[in-house]
Design a protein around this motif. Structure first.
Motif, PDB file in Angstrom:
ATOM      1  N   GLU A 208       0.810  -1.224   0.000  1.00  0.00           N
ATOM      2  CA  GLU A 208       0.000   0.000   0.000  1.00  0.00           C
ATOM      3  C   GLU A 208       0.847   1.279   0.000  1.00  0.00           C
ATOM      4  OE1 GLU A 208      -3.115   2.329  -0.479  1.00  0.00           O
ATOM      5  OE2 GLU A 208      -3.192   0.135  -0.520  1.00  0.00           O
ATOM      6  N   PRO A 209       1.922   1.382   0.809  1.00  0.00           N
ATOM      7  CA  PRO A 209       2.690   2.644   0.811  1.00  0.00           C
ATOM      8  C   PRO A 209       3.319   2.992  -0.540  1.00  0.00           C
ATOM      9  CG  PRO A 209       3.211   1.310   2.738  1.00  0.00           C
ATOM     10  CD  PRO A 209       2.411   0.440   1.817  1.00  0.00           C
ATOM     11  N   ASP A 210       3.500   1.992  -1.420  1.00  0.00           N
ATOM     12  CA  ASP A 210       4.122   2.243  -2.720  1.00  0.00           C
ATOM     13  C   ASP A 210       3.142   2.767  -3.768  1.00  0.00           C
ATOM     14  OD1 ASP A 210       6.648   1.314  -1.881  1.00  0.00           O
ATOM     15  OD2 ASP A 210       6.088  -0.766  -2.322  1.00  0.00           O
ATOM     16  N   GLN A 211       1.840   2.615  -3.499  1.00  0.00           N
ATOM     17  CA  GLN A 211       0.870   2.821  -4.570  1.00  0.00           C
ATOM     18  C   GLN A 211       0.800   4.265  -5.072  1.00  0.00           C
ATOM     19  OE1 GLN A 211      -0.323   0.037  -6.009  1.00  0.00           O
ATOM     20  NE2 GLN A 211       1.067  -0.782  -4.450  1.00  0.00           N
ATOM     21  N   GLN A 212       0.945   5.224  -4.199  1.00  0.00           N
ATOM     22  CA  GLN A 212       0.866   6.615  -4.632  1.00  0.00           C
ATOM     23  C   GLN A 212       2.038   6.974  -5.552  1.00  0.00           C
ATOM     24  OE1 GLN A 212       0.178   9.420  -1.486  1.00  0.00           O
ATOM     25  NE2 GLN A 212       0.366  11.216  -2.805  1.00  0.00           N
ATOM     26  N   VAL A 213       3.221   6.462  -5.232  1.00  0.00           N
ATOM     27  CA  VAL A 213       4.386   6.718  -6.081  1.00  0.00           C
ATOM     28  C   VAL A 213       4.216   6.020  -7.430  1.00  0.00           C
ATOM     29  CG1 VAL A 213       6.891   6.505  -6.287  1.00  0.00           C
ATOM     30  CG2 VAL A 213       5.858   6.923  -4.053  1.00  0.00           C
ATOM     31  N   ILE A 214       3.766   4.771  -7.397  1.00  0.00           N
ATOM     32  CA  ILE A 214       3.572   4.015  -8.637  1.00  0.00           C
ATOM     33  C   ILE A 214       2.537   4.693  -9.534  1.00  0.00           C
ATOM     34  CG2 ILE A 214       2.660   1.833  -9.551  1.00  0.00           C
ATOM     35  CD1 ILE A 214       3.945   0.449  -7.121  1.00  0.00           C
ATOM     36  N   ALA A 215       1.500   5.262  -8.926  1.00  0.00           N
ATOM     37  CA  ALA A 215       0.433   5.908  -9.713  1.00  0.00           C
ATOM     38  C   ALA A 215       0.969   7.063 -10.546  1.00  0.00           C
ATOM     39  CB  ALA A 215      -0.671   6.391  -8.788  1.00  0.00           C
ATOM     40  N   GLY A 216       2.038   7.708 -10.098  1.00  0.00           N
ATOM     41  CA  GLY A 216       2.591   8.831 -10.829  1.00  0.00           C
ATOM     42  C   GLY A 216       3.694   8.469 -11.800  1.00  0.00           C
TER      43      GLY A 216
END
Length: 304
Positions: A208-216
């Motif tokens: 979950e903590p990686d998802q915001q970075v991956i989204a960009g």
């Protein structure tokens, strides 16, 4: 006397589940053999080097292999998947192309046992080797769709992407390295370690903590060649003609390093967190990695 039980990550499959298991394989065999795919039974263990060809940054290779030295001093491994074995058989036996095969049976990976994941797990799958036609990509996808229909499964949908050719992948990997490095402080420790080995694998993180970075992260279709894009568009046109619905997922890379061009997964929301029930794609570089002459290939596998 000791009380013996199954080893962690293994299980006994008893009736009535064993009858369903056999019926599942029978439906699969009927579906794919009607399309001209023949049954292959590869060995359960191979020379370790065969599986190392899957990619040194792949977790199957780095963390999950059941490998050992046998009594003859050979370094062998229980198969973690069967595509590599099929490719080795293709190089060894030199069949007439296109060579279309299907398989069923157990694989072995040393990973943390959890719901839906076992250290000994069975798969069914198809592989088609020796043709670079994008319609072959559509054919193997259509076989999965037909199989689900024959089983009566309804809550499944197709997600797909393209990884471009080898040069595209390298360019995209460099773009991802620059992007993730600039956001490294927001990635988990596991993803930071993955980034050092293979930036594409960071996209595969479900943490979950990686998802915001991956989204960009940048999308790979902005980096692929005109030829690779034409291949992907031809696959999409064929799926449209077959009335197979899909969604394009720019973050889909699959968990093995041998893929190029088309990659795809079949997903369901009926199983909770373990939503991916099948996956595959085109893996043209793998035959040459096995010591054979370059040959295109495409396939998929489904866990039982």
């Amino acid at each position: 006397m000791p009380e013996f039980k199954t080893s962690p990550g293994t299980r006994d499959i008893l009736a009535p589940h064993s009858a369903r298991w056999r019926a599942f394989q029978q439906v699969f065999a009927s579906t794919v053999e009607a399309a001209g795919y023949n049954y292959i039974i590869p060995p359960m263990f191979e020379d370790l080097d065969i599986f190392l060809r899957l990619g040194e940054a792949t977790e199957v290779v780095t963390k999950e292999m059941y490998d050992f030295h046998d009594k003859g001093g050979r370094h062998v491994a229980l198969r973690p998947e069967q595509t590599a074995s099929v490719c080795r058989a293709f190089v060894e036996h030199r069949p007439t192309t296109p060579w279309k095969v299907w398989y069923a049976g157990p694989n072995f990976r040393y990973e943390k046992p959890q719901q839906g994941r076992y250290r000994q797990f069975d798969q069914v799958g198809v592989e088609a080797l020796g043709a670079d036609d994008p319609l072959l990509d559509a054919e193997v996808i259509a076989l999965a769709s037909k199989f689900y229909t024959d089983l009566g499964l309804q809550k499944v949908h197709l997600s797909l992407n393209t990884l471009g050719d080898a040069g595209d992948r390298e360019k995209y990997s460099q773009r991802l390295l620059e992007y993730f490095s600039s956001n490294e402080k927001d990635l988990t420790a596991d993803s930071r370690a993955t980034l050092a080995r293979n930036p594409l694998r960071v996209l595969d993180s479900k943490r979950e903590p990686d998802q915001q970075v991956i989204a960009g992260a940048p999308a790979i279709r902005d980096s692929i060649s005109a030829t690779a894009n034409e291949h992907f568009e031809a696959v999409l046109m064929a799926l449209d003609a077959l009335n197979i619905s899909y969604e394009i997922n720019n973050r889909l890379v699959r968990g093995l390093d041998y893929y190029n061009l088309s990659v795809f997964e079949w997903i369901t929301d009926a199983l909770g967190a373990q939503g991916t029930i099948a996956g595959g794609g085109r893996y043209d570089p793998l035959i040459e990695r096995m010591g054979g002459k370059p040959a295109p290939a495409c396939g998929w596998a489904m866990g039982m």
